[in-house]
Design a protein around this motif. Structure first.
Motif, short mmCIF file in Angstrom:
data_model
loop_
_atom_site.label_atom_id
_atom_site.label_comp_id
_atom_site.label_asym_id
_atom_site.label_seq_id
_atom_site.Cartn_x
_atom_site.Cartn_y
_atom_site.Cartn_z
N UNK A 249 45.38 48.52 36.39
CA UNK A 249 46.72 49.00 36.04
C UNK A 249 47.56 49.23 37.29
N UNK A 250 46.97 49.83 38.32
CA UNK A 250 47.71 50.11 39.55
C UNK A 250 48.09 48.83 40.29
N UNK A 251 47.22 47.82 40.18
CA UNK A 251 47.47 46.57 40.90
C UNK A 251 48.19 45.53 40.06
N UNK A 252 48.44 45.87 38.78
CA UNK A 252 49.13 44.97 37.86
C UNK A 252 48.35 43.67 37.64
N UNK A 253 47.02 43.82 37.56
CA UNK A 253 46.16 42.69 37.22
C UNK A 253 45.16 43.18 36.18
N UNK A 254 44.44 42.26 35.58
CA UNK A 254 43.47 42.65 34.55
C UNK A 254 42.23 43.26 35.19
N UNK A 255 41.48 44.05 34.38
CA UNK A 255 40.25 44.64 34.92
C UNK A 255 39.23 43.56 35.21
N UNK A 256 39.30 42.43 34.47
CA UNK A 256 38.40 41.32 34.76
C UNK A 256 38.70 40.73 36.14
N UNK A 257 39.99 40.66 36.49
CA UNK A 257 40.36 40.14 37.81
C UNK A 257 39.87 41.08 38.91
N UNK A 258 39.96 42.38 38.66
CA UNK A 258 39.45 43.35 39.64
C UNK A 258 37.96 43.14 39.84
N UNK A 259 37.24 43.01 38.74
CA UNK A 259 35.79 42.81 38.81
C UNK A 259 35.45 41.54 39.57
N UNK A 260 36.22 40.50 39.34
CA UNK A 260 35.98 39.22 40.01
C UNK A 260 36.21 39.33 41.52
N UNK A 261 37.29 40.02 41.92
CA UNK A 261 37.59 40.17 43.35
C UNK A 261 36.56 41.06 44.05
N UNK A 262 36.07 42.09 43.35
CA UNK A 262 35.05 42.96 43.94
C UNK A 262 33.75 42.18 44.14
N UNK A 263 33.40 41.39 43.14
CA UNK A 263 32.18 40.58 43.27
C UNK A 263 32.32 39.59 44.41
N UNK A 264 33.51 39.02 44.55
CA UNK A 264 33.74 38.08 45.64
C UNK A 264 33.64 38.75 47.00
N UNK A 265 34.16 39.98 47.11
CA UNK A 265 34.10 40.71 48.39
C UNK A 265 32.65 41.04 48.73
N UNK A 266 31.89 41.49 47.74
CA UNK A 266 30.48 41.80 47.99
C UNK A 266 29.72 40.55 48.44
N UNK A 267 30.06 39.42 47.85
CA UNK A 267 29.41 38.17 48.25
C UNK A 267 29.81 37.79 49.68
N UNK A 268 31.09 37.97 50.01
CA UNK A 268 31.56 37.65 51.37
C UNK A 268 30.85 38.51 52.41
N UNK A 269 30.67 39.80 52.08
CA UNK A 269 30.06 40.74 53.03
C UNK A 269 28.54 40.69 52.99
#
Length: 309
Positions: free
Chosen positions: A24-44
């Motif tokens: 809600x704060x980022x104006x994207x879906x919660x699924x998109x948030x989950x996807x970006x978090x998973x991507x960051x964890x994979x990058x790190x």
């Protein structure tokens, strides 16, 4: 690859511990948030959150990365602000004011030309004003710097000054005045003529006469009469008509007036570049220093061109 959006999602989720609220704060879906978090964890290559059906918690590594990104973000904002400030300084105009009756020759443009070799988008905006107006505009931050004679500079620790040049003050008188014939070098012979002086903004006649007395002190000059006029142009006209004399810098615009004769006094007056300490920037200081170099290099040429002798 770590990118800004992934970091924003991480920071927002770390603060809210809710995919829904972060989205809600980022104006994207919660699924998109989950996807970006998973991507960051994979990058790190590090798990940042512990997820369960009903909760989200930062791992120990997640806490450390949260602190790191928060501190880095603060430093980044400071750095961006500094860079933005420097960029603004590089592209801003230098607003310069100068005494309305002075002739500055090519030095102003020559000094700016030197600075523009390295900073093409630097510009000079010039304005002519009376000395009183110049000080007021400088102190109110409506001008960045001023060129003004020493006697008009107030005692103010907030003002920085740089001497540009010293030139002799002159007695200016109509060429038709009999005193011009056979002048013997002693300007005190002109004391028999009325002294013309212009009133500054906000001055009444008593204040103007008092100021004239203070300005005359270094000359040991006592005119028989002081006539107060509304402005400098009136002084030029009255002097041309032979109704009095006036004292002026040898840099005065009278150098172009063939109807007026000028005689050096033994008083030298300094022309200063003045700016506010709180507004001292790299380019303002560099321009002031370059002006001094230009005047130093061109003094002899000015003496010949404008007959300051």
């Amino acid at each position: 690859m770590v990118n800004e959006l992934k970091v924003k999602c991480f920071m927002c989720l770390a603060e809210t511990l809710s995919f829904t609220e972060a989205g809600r704060r980022l104006f994207i879906s919660q699924q998109a948030v989950s996807r970006h978090i998973a991507g960051l964890e994979q990058d790190l290559g590090i798990r940042l959150f512990e997820r369960s059906r009903n909760s989200v918690e930062l791992t120990e590594a997640g806490v450390r990365f949260f602190q790191f990104f928060r501190e880095t973000g603060s430093r980044l904002q400071l750095l961006l602000a500094e860079l933005a400030g420097e960029y603004a300084i590089q592209t801003k105009n230098i607003r310069i004011g100068y005494q309305n009756w002075l002739e500055f020759g090519p030095a102003l443009g020559s000094a700016m030309a030197v600075l523009r070799e390295s900073t093409p988008d630097l510009h000079l905006l010039g304005e002519r004003h009376s000395p009183v107006a110049l000080i007021t505009l400088l102190e109110s931050a409506k001008l960045d710097m001023i060129l003004i004679h020493e006697r008009f500079i107030p005692i103010n620790s907030e003002l920085r000054r740089l001497l540009l040049i010293k030139t002799p003050m002159q007695v200016v008188i109509s060429r038709r005045d009999p005193l011009c014939i056979g002048f013997n070098g002693d300007y005190h012979i002109f004391e028999s003529r009325p002294l013309l002086i212009d009133a500054f903004e906000g001055e009444n006649q008593i204040a103007t006469v008092a100021r004239a007395g203070n300005e005359l002190a270094p000359y040991k000059f006592e005119p028989k009469e002081i006539i107060v006029l509304p402005n400098r142009d009136s002084i030029y006209t009255e002097a041309e008509l032979g109704r009095g004399i006036f004292l002026s810098s040898s840099m005065s615009q009278t150098i172009q007036n063939g109807s007026l004769a000028r005689f050096d006094t033994d008083v030298l007056e300094g022309l200063f570049c003045v700016w506010r300490t709180s507004n001292s920037t790299f380019y303002i200081e560099q321009y002031a220093k370059q002006l001094r170099r230009e005047y130093s290099a061109l003094t002899e040429r000015f003496l010949k061109t404008y007959r300051w002798e």
